[in-house]
Design a protein around this motif. Structure first.
Motif, PDB file in Angstrom:
ATOM      1  N   ASP A  59       0.828  -1.203   0.000  1.00  0.00           N
ATOM      2  CA  ASP A  59       0.000   0.000   0.000  1.00  0.00           C
ATOM      3  C   ASP A  59       0.862   1.252   0.000  1.00  0.00           C
ATOM      4  O   ASP A  59       0.484   2.276  -0.571  1.00  0.00           O
ATOM      5  CB  ASP A  59      -0.920   0.005   1.221  1.00  0.00           C
ATOM      6  CG  ASP A  59      -1.998  -1.071   1.152  1.00  0.00           C
ATOM      7  OD1 ASP A  59      -2.270  -1.555   0.030  1.00  0.00           O
ATOM      8  OD2 ASP A  59      -2.530  -1.437   2.205  1.00  0.00           O
ATOM      9  N   GLU A  60       2.013   1.154   0.633  1.00  0.00           N
ATOM     10  CA  GLU A  60       2.918   2.304   0.698  1.00  0.00           C
ATOM     11  C   GLU A  60       3.640   2.538  -0.626  1.00  0.00           C
ATOM     12  O   GLU A  60       3.965   3.664  -0.973  1.00  0.00           O
ATOM     13  CB  GLU A  60       3.955   2.105   1.812  1.00  0.00           C
ATOM     14  CG  GLU A  60       3.394   2.154   3.226  1.00  0.00           C
ATOM     15  CD  GLU A  60       2.721   0.855   3.632  1.00  0.00           C
ATOM     16  OE1 GLU A  60       2.943  -0.174   2.944  1.00  0.00           O
ATOM     17  OE2 GLU A  60       1.949   0.871   4.603  1.00  0.00           O
ATOM     18  N   ASN A  61       3.918   1.447  -1.361  1.00  0.00           N
ATOM     19  CA  ASN A  61       4.682   1.581  -2.602  1.00  0.00           C
ATOM     20  C   ASN A  61       4.317   0.462  -3.576  1.00  0.00           C
ATOM     21  O   ASN A  61       4.793  -0.661  -3.463  1.00  0.00           O
ATOM     22  CB  ASN A  61       6.184   1.562  -2.318  1.00  0.00           C
ATOM     23  CG  ASN A  61       7.016   1.869  -3.554  1.00  0.00           C
ATOM     24  OD1 ASN A  61       6.481   2.212  -4.609  1.00  0.00           O
ATOM     25  ND2 ASN A  61       8.319   1.742  -3.433  1.00  0.00           N
ATOM     26  N   GLU A  62       3.493   0.795  -4.559  1.00  0.00           N
ATOM     27  CA  GLU A  62       3.089  -0.194  -5.548  1.00  0.00           C
ATOM     28  C   GLU A  62       4.241  -0.620  -6.449  1.00  0.00           C
ATOM     29  O   GLU A  62       4.168  -1.656  -7.115  1.00  0.00           O
ATOM     30  CB  GLU A  62       1.957   0.374  -6.416  1.00  0.00           C
ATOM     31  CG  GLU A  62       0.652   0.579  -5.676  1.00  0.00           C
ATOM     32  CD  GLU A  62      -0.455   1.075  -6.586  1.00  0.00           C
ATOM     33  OE1 GLU A  62      -0.165   1.306  -7.782  1.00  0.00           O
ATOM     34  OE2 GLU A  62      -1.590   1.237  -6.105  1.00  0.00           O
ATOM     35  N   LEU A  63       5.324   0.188  -6.486  1.00  0.00           N
ATOM     36  CA  LEU A  63       6.454  -0.100  -7.370  1.00  0.00           C
ATOM     37  C   LEU A  63       7.611  -0.772  -6.631  1.00  0.00           C
ATOM     38  O   LEU A  63       8.697  -0.914  -7.185  1.00  0.00           O
ATOM     39  CB  LEU A  63       6.946   1.197  -8.017  1.00  0.00           C
ATOM     40  CG  LEU A  63       5.910   1.973  -8.839  1.00  0.00           C
ATOM     41  CD1 LEU A  63       6.505   3.293  -9.330  1.00  0.00           C
ATOM     42  CD2 LEU A  63       5.409   1.146 -10.004  1.00  0.00           C
TER      43      LEU A  63
ATOM     44  N   THR B 146       3.618   0.161 -16.261  1.00  0.00           N
ATOM     45  CA  THR B 146       2.634   1.225 -16.104  1.00  0.00           C
ATOM     46  C   THR B 146       2.968   2.060 -14.880  1.00  0.00           C
ATOM     47  O   THR B 146       3.217   1.530 -13.801  1.00  0.00           O
ATOM     48  CB  THR B 146       1.221   0.639 -15.954  1.00  0.00           C
ATOM     49  OG1 THR B 146       0.912  -0.140 -17.116  1.00  0.00           O
ATOM     50  CG2 THR B 146       0.184   1.746 -15.813  1.00  0.00           C
ATOM     51  N   LEU B 147       2.969   3.364 -15.065  1.00  0.00           N
ATOM     52  CA  LEU B 147       3.240   4.298 -13.982  1.00  0.00           C
ATOM     53  C   LEU B 147       2.209   5.412 -14.036  1.00  0.00           C
ATOM     54  O   LEU B 147       2.086   6.102 -15.051  1.00  0.00           O
ATOM     55  CB  LEU B 147       4.660   4.870 -14.121  1.00  0.00           C
ATOM     56  CG  LEU B 147       5.070   5.949 -13.117  1.00  0.00           C
ATOM     57  CD1 LEU B 147       5.038   5.386 -11.701  1.00  0.00           C
ATOM     58  CD2 LEU B 147       6.476   6.464 -13.435  1.00  0.00           C
ATOM     59  N   SER B 148       1.446   5.546 -12.945  1.00  0.00           N
ATOM     60  CA  SER B 148       0.399   6.569 -12.859  1.00  0.00           C
ATOM     61  C   SER B 148      -0.548   6.495 -14.057  1.00  0.00           C
ATOM     62  O   SER B 148      -0.945   7.517 -14.625  1.00  0.00           O
ATOM     63  CB  SER B 148       1.032   7.961 -12.759  1.00  0.00           C
ATOM     64  OG  SER B 148       1.854   8.065 -11.620  1.00  0.00           O
TER      65      SER B 148
ATOM     66  N   LEU C 194      11.912   7.138 -13.242  1.00  0.00           N
ATOM     67  CA  LEU C 194      11.932   6.167 -12.150  1.00  0.00           C
ATOM     68  C   LEU C 194      12.267   6.765 -10.790  1.00  0.00           C
ATOM     69  O   LEU C 194      11.700   6.359  -9.771  1.00  0.00           O
ATOM     70  CB  LEU C 194      12.947   5.060 -12.457  1.00  0.00           C
ATOM     71  CG  LEU C 194      12.486   3.867 -13.292  1.00  0.00           C
ATOM     72  CD1 LEU C 194      13.623   2.889 -13.465  1.00  0.00           C
ATOM     73  CD2 LEU C 194      11.296   3.181 -12.649  1.00  0.00           C
ATOM     74  N   HIS C 195      13.203   7.714 -10.736  1.00  0.00           N
ATOM     75  CA  HIS C 195      13.678   8.192  -9.433  1.00  0.00           C
ATOM     76  C   HIS C 195      12.554   8.909  -8.692  1.00  0.00           C
ATOM     77  O   HIS C 195      11.956   9.854  -9.201  1.00  0.00           O
ATOM     78  CB  HIS C 195      14.874   9.121  -9.617  1.00  0.00           C
ATOM     79  CG  HIS C 195      15.567   9.449  -8.318  1.00  0.00           C
ATOM     80  ND1 HIS C 195      16.129   8.486  -7.522  1.00  0.00           N
ATOM     81  CD2 HIS C 195      15.758  10.629  -7.671  1.00  0.00           C
ATOM     82  CE1 HIS C 195      16.667   9.058  -6.459  1.00  0.00           C
ATOM     83  NE2 HIS C 195      16.432  10.351  -6.520  1.00  0.00           N
ATOM     84  N   GLU C 196      12.272   8.392  -7.483  1.00  0.00           N
ATOM     85  CA  GLU C 196      11.176   8.899  -6.657  1.00  0.00           C
ATOM     86  C   GLU C 196       9.844   8.872  -7.416  1.00  0.00           C
ATOM     87  O   GLU C 196       8.999   9.767  -7.282  1.00  0.00           O
ATOM     88  CB  GLU C 196      11.487  10.298  -6.111  1.00  0.00           C
ATOM     89  CG  GLU C 196      12.691  10.304  -5.187  1.00  0.00           C
ATOM     90  CD  GLU C 196      12.931  11.630  -4.488  1.00  0.00           C
ATOM     91  OE1 GLU C 196      12.218  12.608  -4.792  1.00  0.00           O
ATOM     92  OE2 GLU C 196      13.832  11.690  -3.632  1.00  0.00           O
ATOM     93  N   ALA C 197       9.645   7.820  -8.200  1.00  0.00           N
ATOM     94  CA  ALA C 197       8.397   7.653  -8.955  1.00  0.00           C
ATOM     95  C   ALA C 197       7.201   7.655  -8.025  1.00  0.00           C
ATOM     96  O   ALA C 197       7.251   7.150  -6.897  1.00  0.00           O
ATOM     97  CB  ALA C 197       8.452   6.340  -9.741  1.00  0.00           C
ATOM     98  N   ASP C 198       6.108   8.234  -8.492  1.00  0.00           N
ATOM     99  CA  ASP C 198       4.879   8.402  -7.702  1.00  0.00           C
ATOM    100  C   ASP C 198       5.115   9.243  -6.452  1.00  0.00           C
ATOM    101  O   ASP C 198       4.330   9.185  -5.499  1.00  0.00           O
ATOM    102  CB  ASP C 198       4.288   7.034  -7.293  1.00  0.00           C
ATOM    103  CG  ASP C 198       3.465   6.398  -8.414  1.00  0.00           C
ATOM    104  OD1 ASP C 198       3.145   7.108  -9.387  1.00  0.00           O
ATOM    105  OD2 ASP C 198       3.149   5.204  -8.307  1.00  0.00           O
ATOM    106  N   GLY C 199       6.205  10.005  -6.433  1.00  0.00           N
ATOM    107  CA  GLY C 199       6.496  10.864  -5.291  1.00  0.00           C
ATOM    108  C   GLY C 199       6.920  10.113  -4.047  1.00  0.00           C
ATOM    109  O   GLY C 199       6.893  10.666  -2.944  1.00  0.00           O
ATOM    110  N   ILE C 200       7.354   8.863  -4.205  1.00  0.00           N
ATOM    111  CA  ILE C 200       7.742   8.023  -3.065  1.00  0.00           C
ATOM    112  C   ILE C 200       9.256   8.026  -2.927  1.00  0.00           C
ATOM    113  O   ILE C 200       9.974   7.607  -3.836  1.00  0.00           O
ATOM    114  CB  ILE C 200       7.203   6.591  -3.250  1.00  0.00           C
ATOM    115  CG1 ILE C 200       5.674   6.609  -3.284  1.00  0.00           C
ATOM    116  CG2 ILE C 200       7.703   5.674  -2.140  1.00  0.00           C
ATOM    117  CD1 ILE C 200       5.052   5.297  -3.671  1.00  0.00           C
TER     118      ILE C 200
END
Length: 420
Positions: free
Chosen positions: A121-125, A137-139, A157-163
Motif C-alpha cells: 500500500d505504501e509503494n506499488e512499485l 505502467t506508472l500513474s 523512475l527516481h522517486e516515482a509516484d512521489g515516493i
C-alpha cells in the motif's frame, strides 16, 4: 523536526583574545574552496568508478566485479566528506537526493529474494524490477523502458509516484547493482551478487544481464554528470559560491547549520541512533556493501575539516585557509579549544567503530539486539556527535549570528514516536 538556536544581541565577554579575527569573507572563501575541491575529488573518483563499471560490463569476471566494488568504496571517501554542505546550502540539499538517497526499495531496480515481498500500500512499485520489464505502467501511463538510459532513471523512475523509497539513481542504486541484497541479517557478510549477473548468453544468471549492464552504466554515467554539475556550482562564479557569499553573517550561519544538522539529526539520529533503536541492519547507510562504518567516519571527518578550514585532496594536495576555528578563537579561545576537543573525541569514537568493523565485527552485527559491545560502540559515536552539537550551538551565540535551525530526529528528541 528542527532545533531552533537563538542568539542574544549583547554578550559580556569574560576575556578578550589578542588574536585578530579573520574577515568573514575569507572564512567563506576557504569553505567554498574546500567544497569545490571535495566535489572535484568526488567527480574524479566517480569517473574512476565509471571506468571500472565499463570494464565489468565489457568483460564480466570475479576480478572486474571486485575491482568495481573496491572503486565504489574508495569513491565514498571524498563524497561523504561533502555531506556537511547539506542543510545550510539549499542548492546542495535540493540536489543531494539524486546521488545519495537511502534507504531504497531495491525491488524497483532488480530481482530480490522472495522474502522481500511484493507491492505494498505504501509503494506499488516496490517490486517493479525494471531490469526485467522493458515496459511498465506508472500513474496510468505505459512507460517504454526498452532502453535503460540516464533520462529514464532520472526523469521517470527516481522517486516515482512521489515516493522517496523509489531510489533509482546515485551511489546506493549502483551499490545494489554491484553487491546485491545483503541477506545475512545480523551475521557478518555483505551482499554477494555473482559476476555472472553481467555475463552474456548461457552464462547469465539472474536473467536480463544485458539490461542489468545498461542500468549500471546509466546510473554511473548519471552520477558522474550530477557530480560534475555540483563541482561547477562551487567554482568561481558558481551559484553555490555566490549564494554563500551574498551575506557574510548568513554564510557563516550556513556553515554552522550544516555542521549542526549533520552532527545531530542526520548522523547521530537518523543514521545511527534510529538503527540501534530498531536493531535493524536495513537501517545501515551502506547496507549492501557493509561499508557503513566508513560512511559514518567520513561524515564526521567532513564536519571536522570544515571547522578547521583544512582538507587533503585524494592526490595528497592540502587545502587550507581562514577558518571558522580562527573566527571563534578571536572571540573566545576557550570555546574554540572546546570545539576542537569535541570534534577529536567524536572522530576517535567513529574511528573505533571503523577499526572494529575492519577487524571483523561488522556494523550490522553491532546493531543486533542485546549486543552490548556493539551498542556501546555506536552510542559512543552518537554521544560524541550530540555533544559537539551543543558546542556548535554555543558558537552561534558567541558569534552573535541570527537564529539558525538544526535538524532534529525523533530518535533523539521523541524516542517514543519511533515505535508508534
Amino acid at each position: 523536526m528542527t532545533r531552533l538556536i537563538a542568539t542574544t544581541s549583547a554578550l559580556t565577554l569574560c576575556a578578550v583574545s589578542a588574536v585578530a579575527a579573520p574577515a568573514k569573507t575569507d572564512v567563506l572563501t576557504t569553505y567554498a574552496n574546500i567544497a569545490e575541491a571535495k566535489y572535484q575529488d568526488s567527480l574524479i573518483a566517480a569517473q574512476t568508478l565509471q571506468s571500472a563499471v565499463n570494464a565489468l560490463i565489457a568483460n564480466p569476471s570475479d576480478a572486474t566485479l571486485n575491482t568495481a566494488r573496491a572503486v565504489w568504496i574508495a569513491a565514498r571517501v571524498p563524497y561523504q566528506q561533502t555531506e556537511v554542505y547539506r542543510f545550510g546550502n539549499a542548492i546542495v540539499d535540493d540536489w543531494e537526493g539524486k546521488v545519495n538517497a537511502w534507504p531504497l526499495d531495491e525491488g524497483l531496480i532488480d530481482y530480490v529474494d522472495a522474502a522481500y515481498g511484493g507491492p505494498s500500500d505504501e509503494n506499488e512499485l516496490a517490486a517493479l524490477n525494471v531490469i526485467a520489464n522493458p515496459s511498465f505502467t506508472l500513474s496510468g501511463e505505459t512507460i517504454d523502458a526498452s532502453e535503460i538510459t540516464p533520462e529514464l532513471l532520472a526523469e521517470t523512475l527516481h522517486e516515482a509516484d512521489g515516493i522517496e523509497a523509489n531510489v533509482a539513481t546515485g551511489y546506493h542504486a549502483i551499490e545494489f547493482l554491484l553487491w546485491g541484497q545483503d541477506l545475512n541479517g545480523h551475521d557478518a557478510g555483505a551482499g554477494d551478487r555473482p559476476w555472472t549477473d553481467y555475463a552474456q548468453g548461457d552464462d547469465c544468471t539472474g536473467g536480463h544481464c544485458d539490461r542489468r549492464g545498461q542500468y549500471l552504466s546509466a546510473a554511473t554515467d548519471l552520477l558522474v554528470s550530477d557530480l560534475e554539475w555540483m563541482a561547477t556550482q562551487w567554482a568561481e562564479g558558481g551559484d553555490a559560491r555566490v549564494a554563500l557569499t551574498e551575506n557574510e553573517a548568513a554564510g557563516v550561519g550556513a556553515i554552522l547549520t550544516g555542521m549542526g544538522s549533520l552532527s545531530y539529526g542526520e548522523q547521530a539520529g537518523e543514521r545511527m541512533r534510529l538503527g540501534l533503536m530498531l536493531n535493524d541492519p536495513e537501517e545501515e547507510h551502506d547496507c549492501f556493501s557493509d561499508n557503513t562504518h566508513n560512511s559514518h567516519y567520513y561524515d564526521g571527518l567532513g564536519i571536522q575539516n570544515v571547522y578547521l578550514g583544512s582538507y587533503t585532496r585524494i592526490d595528497g594536495t592540502p587545502i587550507s585557509g581562514a577558518s571558522l576555528s580562527d573566527l571563534v578563537t578571536a572571540t573566545d579561545p576557550a570555546l574554540d579549544a572546546e570545539m576542537k576537543v569535541k570534534l577529536a573525541n567524536t572522530m576517535q569514537a567513529l574511528g573505533l567503530i571503523k577499526s572494529t568493523a575492519e577487524a571483523g565485527f561488522a556494523y550490522d552485527q553491532m546493531l543486533e539486539r542485546g549486543n552490548e559491545g556493539g551498542e556501546a560502540l555506536i552510542m559512543g559515536g552518537v554521544n560524541g556527535l550530540v555533544d559537539q552539537t551543543k558546542t556548535i550551538e554555543r558558537i552561534v551565540t558567541t558569534l552573535e549570528l541570527d537564529q539558525i535551525s538544526i535538524e532534529g530526529s525523533d530518535s533523539l528528541d521523541n524516542p517514543n514516536a519511533v515505535f508508534q
